[in-house]
Each structure stands twice: as C-alpha cells, then as structure tokens.
Design an enzyme around this catalytic site. Structure first.
Site: not given
Ligand code: CP3
Length: 355
Positions: A27, A31, A40, A77, A154
């Site tokens: 990640r 944020r 964003r 994602d 999910y």
């Molecule tokens: O690593 C990176 O920079 C690449 C981007 C990336 C995102 N999601 C961006 C993201 C990657 C590799 C993921 C994978 C992902 N997404 C997983 C597997 C890895 C992990 O973290 O366990 C999962 C379970 C998801 C599903 C998901 N997407 C969730 C549960 C959430 C909310 C989590 C949170 O922090 O609020 C997301 C949203 C998400 N995906 C964000 C980002 C940068 C935050 C969204 C935002 O900008 O509001």
C-alpha cells in the site's frame, strides 16, 4: 531492452545475489501521502481513481518520487475481479469495500463466470502499460490479485470487517457451492494476472489476506489448492525474463512449507512469523518478503531504524530477502517515517550481502 536498471527486486525474488536488500511497501501509494489524497479527490472516489489509467499511473509513481523504493506496484484493488463479475463494488466513506449484490442464493452462484480481462478489466491493463511507459525501465512493476478464497470472502460476506460467519457456514454446509465460486475465481485470477504480465507486469503477488482464518485442514482444500492451480497456470517467462510469483497468506506462518511447495518463487510473511525460523524452514526453496510490524512506522525515525536492523539481522547474511511490512501501511503514518525506514534499509543492508 525492457529490463529495469534497478532489478534488485527481481533478483532477490529469484534468490539471486544482490548488493543490498531491496525494499517496497505494501500500500505504498495510499492515504498517508497528502498528494495521494489530492489525486483521489480529483478522481472523485477510490474506485474512480482505480478506473482512470492516467490517475492510477500518477498515484503509482507518487511514493517513488519521495522515497528510494526498489519497485512500483500497480495502483488498483483486489476487488476489481468481483466488480467485473457484476457484484456492484462500492466503497462507503470510512467503511471499506461493499457489494450491492453479494453471492448468497444458489442460482446467483451458479450463474457466476470469469470475466474476460481484455473486456471488463481493460482499464487495469491500460494502467499497467501506462505505468510501464512512465517508469521507463527504472524499477520493476509488480502486478497483483487476491487469492480465490480471499475474493470469495468479500463476494459472499458482501463487505469487509466481518467475522466470516456466512462464508464459514457455506464452507461446512455447502462446500460444493464454495468450490464452485473458488474454481471460477481461480480461472479469473489466472487470466487476470496473465493479462497483467502480457501488459507489462514484471512480478506478480497473490494476496491471500484471509487464508489465515481457515482451519488447518480447510486451508489446503479451500485456499492453497486454488493458489497452486494459479501458480501452475501463470506465464513464468516473458521477453527472456523470469516473472517471479509471490504468495502472501496473512496468518499463514504455520503453512510455509505447503505454500513453498506450490512452485511459487517467494512468500510474503506477516509480522507474527519469525523471519529466521522461516528462512530455516523454506529458505532453500523460496525467497522471503517482509515482515516489519506496520505499527512500527507510527513511532519515530530512531526506533524505526533500530527495528529495521533487527529484521535484517533476523534474515541474516545472504540473498533472497525483500524488505517489506508484514501488511499494508496505515493511513496515519507520517511520510518522514517511511523515508527513515527506506534509508535505514539502504544503509544497513549491504553488510548482509558481502558473502
Ligand atoms: O500496495 C499498493 O500500493 C497497491 C494498491 C493496493 C490497494 N489495495 C489500494 C487500496 C493493493 C495491493 C490492494 C490490495 C487489497 N485490497 C487487499 C489485499 C491486501 C490487504 O491489504 O490485505 C485487500 C483485502 C483489499 C480490499 C480493500 N481495498 C479493503 C479492505 C480496503 C479498505 C481498507 C482501508 O484501508 O480503508 C480497500 C481500499 C483501498 N485499496 C485503499 C487503497 C489505497 C484505500 C482506499 C481509499 O483511498 O480510501
């Protein structure tokens, strides 16, 4: 001439010699970076950002402009696949991902099909090729997908942050239905990752974020088996280069031998697993990626450098380690703490490679 000038990540994942330990951060575009939040806002919301290849490229590069990272990871994602299957993904502000149409009824499950990545996920492939062009062979680009089981969590639960009671009930009462979902997910993930590789991804990682909630026996049957199928179906060589495959089962520390036996190149470790012990168990088979507790980044530069030193010391001398966190970075991390971590790894890791 498509090989990256900085190929430390690719070499480390293949357990080849490197001058120092490469580092990237799960990640890393997120944020905690003010410029990410600005982009964003311009996109409107998170999903629109993922679906806009120009803006996805912009945010992918943001952490690389600030820190001396050794890889870029596609900004996207894991839930793009179920979205492309028609489940209606949305992100409620501050609540994480949700689906309008979770998979519950048998007829819904029976009518599921794997999306054609060149049609329903073409925005991801556009982002991959655009990011590759923007990187101009500086560092490698990592592509990724969720594991079949993690995606199913999910898809069946309909949202994140649950106790997994719906999917576990299905697993024990209607394993046939869950297997049907997992078979389609495995096909979808294989096609999706191969399309990312075709578009320019130079390494791929499978996030099995929820595999660790399974029982010891269920892990083999409902997660591992399907990841193995994916590993076997992936394009492993392109343009004369090997494409390393990383598997990351969060909470999977007790299953490392089984994960390594899938034929992947590297395993991601969360912070609950001892890196030295993991290396003893599987280090002659696979590289290891991880595993600093993400909470350490909430402290201060001196503490961070000291903890990074412990992680490097724990892996020890030799090659085959990629430095990373044990899970994604928190949105509350001050960017200067990430700088401290990256610089500490640059400074301290060469000593472990003079062998
Ligand atoms: O690593 C990176 O920079 C690449 C981007 C990336 C995102 N999601 C961006 C993201 C990657 C590799 C993921 C994978 C992902 N997404 C997983 C597997 C890895 C992990 O973290 O366990 C999962 C379970 C998801 C599903 C998901 N997407 C969730 C549960 C959430 C909310 C989590 C949170 O922090 O609020 C997301 C949203 C998400 N995906 C964000 C980002 C940068 C935050 C969204 C935002 O900008 O509001």
């Amino acid at each position: 001439m498509t090989h990256p000038r900085n190929d430390l990540l690719l070499r480390a994942l293949l357990r080849q010699p490197t001058e120092r330990t490469p580092i990237w951060i799960m990640r890393q575009a997120g944020r905690y970076l003010p410029e990410y939040n600005q982009t964003r806002t311009r996109a409107g919301d998170f999903l629109s950002l993922c679906k806009n290849p120009d803006l996805a490229t912009e945010v992918t590069l943001q952490p690389l402009a600030r820190f001396r990272l050794d890889a870029a990871i596609l900004f996207s994602d894991i839930l793009t696949i179920p979205d492309a299957m028609g489940l209606g993904l949305y992100f409620a502000e501050g609540e994480g991902p949700k689906f309008e149409r979770p998979l519950r009824a048998e007829w819904e499950i029976r009518s599921l099909s794997a999306p054609d990545p060149s049609v329903h996920l073409s925005y991801v492939m556009s982002a991959v090729s655009q990011i590759r062009r923007a990187l101009d062979n500086s560092v490698p680009l990592i592509g990724f997908a969720g594991s079949p089981f993690t995606l199913a969590c999910y898809m069946v639960e309909g949202r994140g942050g649950t106790d997994f009671s719906v999917i576990k009930k299905m697993l024990y009462q209607r394993p046939d239905l869950l297997h049907h979902i997992l078979e389609i997910n495995a096909r979808a993930v294989t096609d999706y990752l191969n399309a990312q590789i075709e578009a320019g991804a130079q390494a791929v990682m499978i996030f099995d974020t929820w595999g660790g909630v399974l029982s010891n026996a269920a892990f083999n049957v409902f997660s591992l088996q399907y990841m193995q199928r994916i590993v076997e179906g992936l394009t492993r060589h392109k343009d004369g280069a090997e494409i390393p495959v990383v598997l990351f089962t969060k909470g999977g520390g007790q299953w490392l031998e089984r994960l390594a036996a899938t034929g992947c190149n590297a395993l991601g470790l969360d912070w609950s697993t001892d890196l030295a012990g993991a290396r003893q168990r599987v280090g002659s088979q696979v590289a290891l990626q991880g595993n600093l507790d993400p909470a350490i980044l909430l402290t201060d530069p001196d503490t961070i450098a000291a903890e990074a030193a412990k992680t490097l010391e724990s892996f020890g001398y030799g090659h085959g380690h990629v430095f990373n966190l044990g899970h994604g970075i928190s949105q509350f991390v001050p960017p200067e703490n990430v700088h401290a971590l990256v610089e500490a790894v640059h400074q301290l890791s060469p000593a472990y490679h003079q062998v």
